[in-house]
Design an enzyme around this catalytic site. Structure first.
Site, PDB file in Angstrom:
ATOM      1  N   GLY A   6       0.552  -5.777  -0.231  1.00  0.00           N
ATOM      2  CA  GLY A   6      -0.229  -5.708  -1.460  1.00  0.00           C
ATOM      3  C   GLY A   6       0.591  -6.091  -2.684  1.00  0.00           C
ATOM      4  O   GLY A   6       0.044  -6.613  -3.662  1.00  0.00           O
TER       5      GLY A   6
ATOM      6  N   ALA B  73       0.832  -1.200   0.000  1.00  0.00           N
ATOM      7  CA  ALA B  73       0.000   0.000   0.000  1.00  0.00           C
ATOM      8  C   ALA B  73       0.869   1.254   0.000  1.00  0.00           C
ATOM      9  O   ALA B  73       1.998   1.245   0.501  1.00  0.00           O
ATOM     10  CB  ALA B  73      -0.903   0.006   1.232  1.00  0.00           C
TER      11      ALA B  73
ATOM     12  N   GLU C 128       0.342  -9.749  -2.829  1.00  0.00           N
ATOM     13  CA  GLU C 128      -1.028 -10.126  -3.196  1.00  0.00           C
ATOM     14  C   GLU C 128      -1.252  -9.916  -4.690  1.00  0.00           C
ATOM     15  O   GLU C 128      -1.897 -10.724  -5.361  1.00  0.00           O
ATOM     16  CB  GLU C 128      -2.026  -9.312  -2.355  1.00  0.00           C
ATOM     17  CG  GLU C 128      -1.975  -9.711  -0.885  1.00  0.00           C
ATOM     18  CD  GLU C 128      -2.840  -8.818   0.000  1.00  0.00           C
ATOM     19  OE1 GLU C 128      -2.630  -7.594  -0.027  1.00  0.00           O
ATOM     20  OE2 GLU C 128      -3.720  -9.346   0.694  1.00  0.00           O
TER      21      GLU C 128
ATOM     22  N   GLU D 145       1.720  -6.929   7.231  1.00  0.00           N
ATOM     23  CA  GLU D 145       0.595  -6.119   7.722  1.00  0.00           C
ATOM     24  C   GLU D 145       0.438  -6.148   9.235  1.00  0.00           C
ATOM     25  O   GLU D 145      -0.006  -5.166   9.840  1.00  0.00           O
ATOM     26  CB  GLU D 145      -0.716  -6.561   7.063  1.00  0.00           C
ATOM     27  CG  GLU D 145      -0.870  -6.125   5.608  1.00  0.00           C
ATOM     28  CD  GLU D 145      -0.166  -7.038   4.617  1.00  0.00           C
ATOM     29  OE1 GLU D 145       0.577  -7.953   5.051  1.00  0.00           O
ATOM     30  OE2 GLU D 145      -0.349  -6.846   3.409  1.00  0.00           O
TER      31      GLU D 145
END
Ligand code: NAD
Length: 691
Positions: free
Chosen positions: A102, A61, A105, A125
């Site tokens: 992210g 992020a 991901e 995270e």
């Protein structure tokens, strides 16, 4: 442009380009989807390679967008990933370097993955009190098995692509290479261009999802994750992956993510993250101030602290001259350093070669003239003003012009030390914490005359050796120890009022402190404070005695090192066992004083301890000893085992509210003449916050 599009042969290359770490901000997410469509629409393209920049695929992020509408603006990361999964042409992720959160991901949304072997892969995270929010908890177990995924997601710790590729049966990487990752990905893309159906992570099954294989992770969380919500939530989600269809797992993950995002712990951890970054800036020092060059370091004193301090620099490959006052002390100090390194070798954390390389960077000496080439000198001799004065007088004679002269003093006045030199602008405090090669905190004490570039140099050096630096002004105990004294007073007050060491420690530890005050005291040694008290009693015979602690030390109960302190210890064990001797000692104290002990709720114990920190923190802030409330938080998290997921004492005060803190403190101090910090009173009146 936050993404770039190009074509090699019949393969489209879609490159993330959002410096410094390819954060998946709004523009980048849009860019990926646009580039993907362009490739899918083109008759000249058979496959897509999705890649980042050299050394960074994506760190996840974009934190600079946190708290702005751009974080959630369309397309969200989940939609970007779905677009990759659903693409009718193969998508190959080409990963070099950082691939976190992210970023990972996103890569899991690709049909194939190629990485350079040293790439660092992780879902960090939990460090922000969150779980992955775009399928990480459901995808990763499908490609590396549930137990490995659970370990990675609950710890947040990255692993190299090589380590992961070596796992039995892994499906995370199709190829791991040492050279040009884009070339390797294009080669793979050409090979598989016509293969259908396209493999998707979501269609794989989860291996090793049984309860037994998760036990190691569960056990680690039980021991180390006490009270910390995100890791436990992450573990539950990995278990969901093993039993539930992918789509349902995703929904569950989303729900947990949003709950955590709204919760106090994540707010506290995000505060801690930004607080550490803020601490690197000093408002009144011009940003362009350059640090002085530090290629060589000298350490004065090879005792507990000097040896540990020297190890930091040796670890960073920086040569160290270490100066002692006697051959015996020098030999002893070097012996301990070697032994500490040997422990690391025994645990497999250091190679024997690494040990020898470090020791070879060390020049032991008894001659102060040998520091004449050093760029930075750190004094860690005895805590005695006369000793400090004589060391700095000597350093002033031998150190080269421009050398930075630092003292590791815990309590003494840096300005008085600087005053014995002809160059007070070059002098400051660098206050390390014991064990100095392990503890992250470094208080950088700015004297009245310390030059800006000297301060900047100390901060840069701290970063280079992996420390969390916080700037403090001169006062007794600086930020950390000055607050600690009040915390200890509160603990002793609880003891005198009827609480037991075990009750106090367990309340503190359940709050999240790494260790309660009495177990900490037993670890550090009760004799240290005793020696200081005896000196003070001699200087001021009228001063009130610390009766209980003095009686404990009279019995030789110095702590773990004597097998007995506030607790009993079995030989060779660090486990604290409540002691009948201490129980008797407390009982006779209460009998003699007529203070029939009362009982305390855990909540009140925690409030007495933590609110004492807050009150002193408020004074420190007000006096300008700390630059900002968040710096105090950093000190307590990095150096004093304050639970990071509570954000530090000042952030915690803001969550409780200044008025509540003040009201409770007034109650605790009823009749003892205590006055609250004016800043606390002010904030309580206007419902203000420290941070
Ligand atoms: P220590 O007694 O273990 O070591 C001090 C060493 O300095 C001894 O080996 C001594 O021989 C040497 N020494 C004394 N005078 C000297 C001189 N003139 N020249 C060269 N060497 C000399 O003490 P320590 O615990 O390492 O503490 C050192 C300093 O660090 C003190 O100022 C202390 O307040 C500070 N400090 C200690 C801790 C801690 O937890 N021990 C933490 C932070 C800061």
């Amino acid at each position: 442009m936050s993404t770039q599009y190009s074509v090699v042969g019949r393969t489209a290359i879609l490159r993330l380009d959002n410096p410094p770490v390819n954060g998946l901000g709004h523009a980048t997410r849009q860019g990926i989807v646009q580039g993907l469509h362009r490739a899918l629409d083109s008759d000249d393209v058979d496959a897509v390679v999705l890649t980042g920049r050299e050394g960074c695929f994506s760190a996840g992020a974009d934190i600079s967008e946190f708290g702005t509408p751009r974080t959630t603006a369309a397309p969200p990361l989940g939609d970007v990933i779905a677009a990759l999964e659903d693409a009718v042409k193969p998508v190959v992720a080409a990963i070099d370097g950082t691939c976190f959160g992210g970023g990972l991901e996103l890569a899991l949304g690709a049909h194939y993955r190629v990485a350079t072997s040293g790439s660092r892969i992780g879902l960090p995270e939990v460090n922000l009190g969150l779980v992955p929010g775009a399928g990480g908890t459901q995808g990763l177990p499908r490609v590396v098995s549930a137990d490995v995924a659970a370990d990675m997601i609950t710890s947040g710790a990255p692993r190299t692509a090589r380590e992961l590729a070596d796992l039995q049966g892994q499906r995370l990487f199709d190829r791991v290479v040492d050279g040009d990752v884009i070339a390797a990905a294009v080669e793979l893309a050409v090979e598989i261009a016509a293969v259908r159906p396209l493999p998707r992570v979501r269609d794989l099954s989860v291996e090793n999802a049984g309860a037994a294989s998760m036990n190691a992770v569960r056990e680690r969380l039980r021991r180390r994750g006490r009270g910390f919500l995100a890791p436990a939530a992450a573990l539950a989600l990995v278990e969901v992956a093993g039993t539930t269809p992918f789509e349902e797992g995703l929904a569950e993950e989303r729900k947990t993510f949003l709950e955590l995002m709204d919760g106090e712990q994540s707010a506290a951890l995000r505060h801690a993250f930004f607080a550490e970054r803020a601490a690197r800036k000093v408002p009144d020092v011009p940003r362009e101030t350059a640090a002085r060059t530090v290629d060589t370091v000298a350490v004065i004193g090879a005792g507990t602290m000097g040896g540990g301090i020297a190890m930091n620099f040796l670890d960073a490959g920086i040569p160290v001259v270490i100066v002692e006052s006697s051959q015996e002390a020098l030999d002893r100090g070097l012996g301990i350093m070697r032994r500490n390194y040997q422990h690391q070798v025994d645990k497999g954390k250091l190679t024997p070669d690494g040990l020898e390389r470090r020791m070879a960077l060390l020049t032991p000496t008894l001659d102060y003239a040998d520091v004449s080439d050093s760029d930075l000198v750190i004094e860690a001799a005895f805590e005695d003003m006369d000793v400090k004065r004589s060391v700095f007088t000597r350093l002033d004679q031998v150190a080269k012009p421009g050398a930075v002269l630092a003292s590791n003093t815990s309590t003494l006045d840096i300005d008085a030390i600087a005053a014995v030199t002809g160059r007070p602008a070059d002098v400051l405090g660098m206050h390390f914490f014991s064990p100095a090669n392990v503890m992250k905190l470094l208080e950088i004490v700015r004297g009245a005359d310390t030059a800006d570039d000297v301060l900047v140099t100390a901060m840069a050096v701290g970063q280079r050796i992996g420390k969390t630096g916080v700037v403090a002004r001169v006062c007794d105990g600086f930020i950390g120890n000055r607050m600690l004294a009040k915390y200890r007073d509160a603990a002793m007050d609880l003891l005198r009022s009827g609480a037991t060491p075990a009750e106090i420690d367990s309340a503190a530890e359940n709050f999240g402190f790494a260790m309660g005050p009495f177990r900490t005291a037993d670890l550090a040694g009760n004799d240290i404070g005793w020696a200081i008290r005896k000196r003070r009693y001699a200087e001021d015979p009228g001063m009130p005695r610390e009766e209980i602690s003095d009686a404990l030390c009279d019995m030789g109960r110095f702590g773990q090192k004597t097998g007995a302190g506030w607790y009993d210890y079995e030989p060779g064990s660090r486990q604290a066992i409540p002691s009948p001797v201490v129980e008797d000692l407390l009982a006779s104290f209460h009998e003699k004083r007529g203070t029939k002990g009362r009982t305390f709720e855990a909540d009140e114990i925690v409030q007495r301890l933590v609110f004492a920190l807050i009150d002193e923190g408020a004074r420190i802030l007000e006096e300008g000893i700390a630059l900002r409330a968040s710096d105090i938080d950093v000190v307590y998290i990095a150096g004093y085992g304050f639970p990071r997921y509570r954000g530090g004492p000042m952030f915690y005060a803001d969550t409780v509210g200044a008025a509540q803190v003040l009201a409770r403190l007034r109650r605790f101090h009823e009749g003892d003449g205590w006055e609250p910090a004016p800043l606390l009173v002010e904030l309580a009146a206007e419902a203000g916050t420290f941070n």
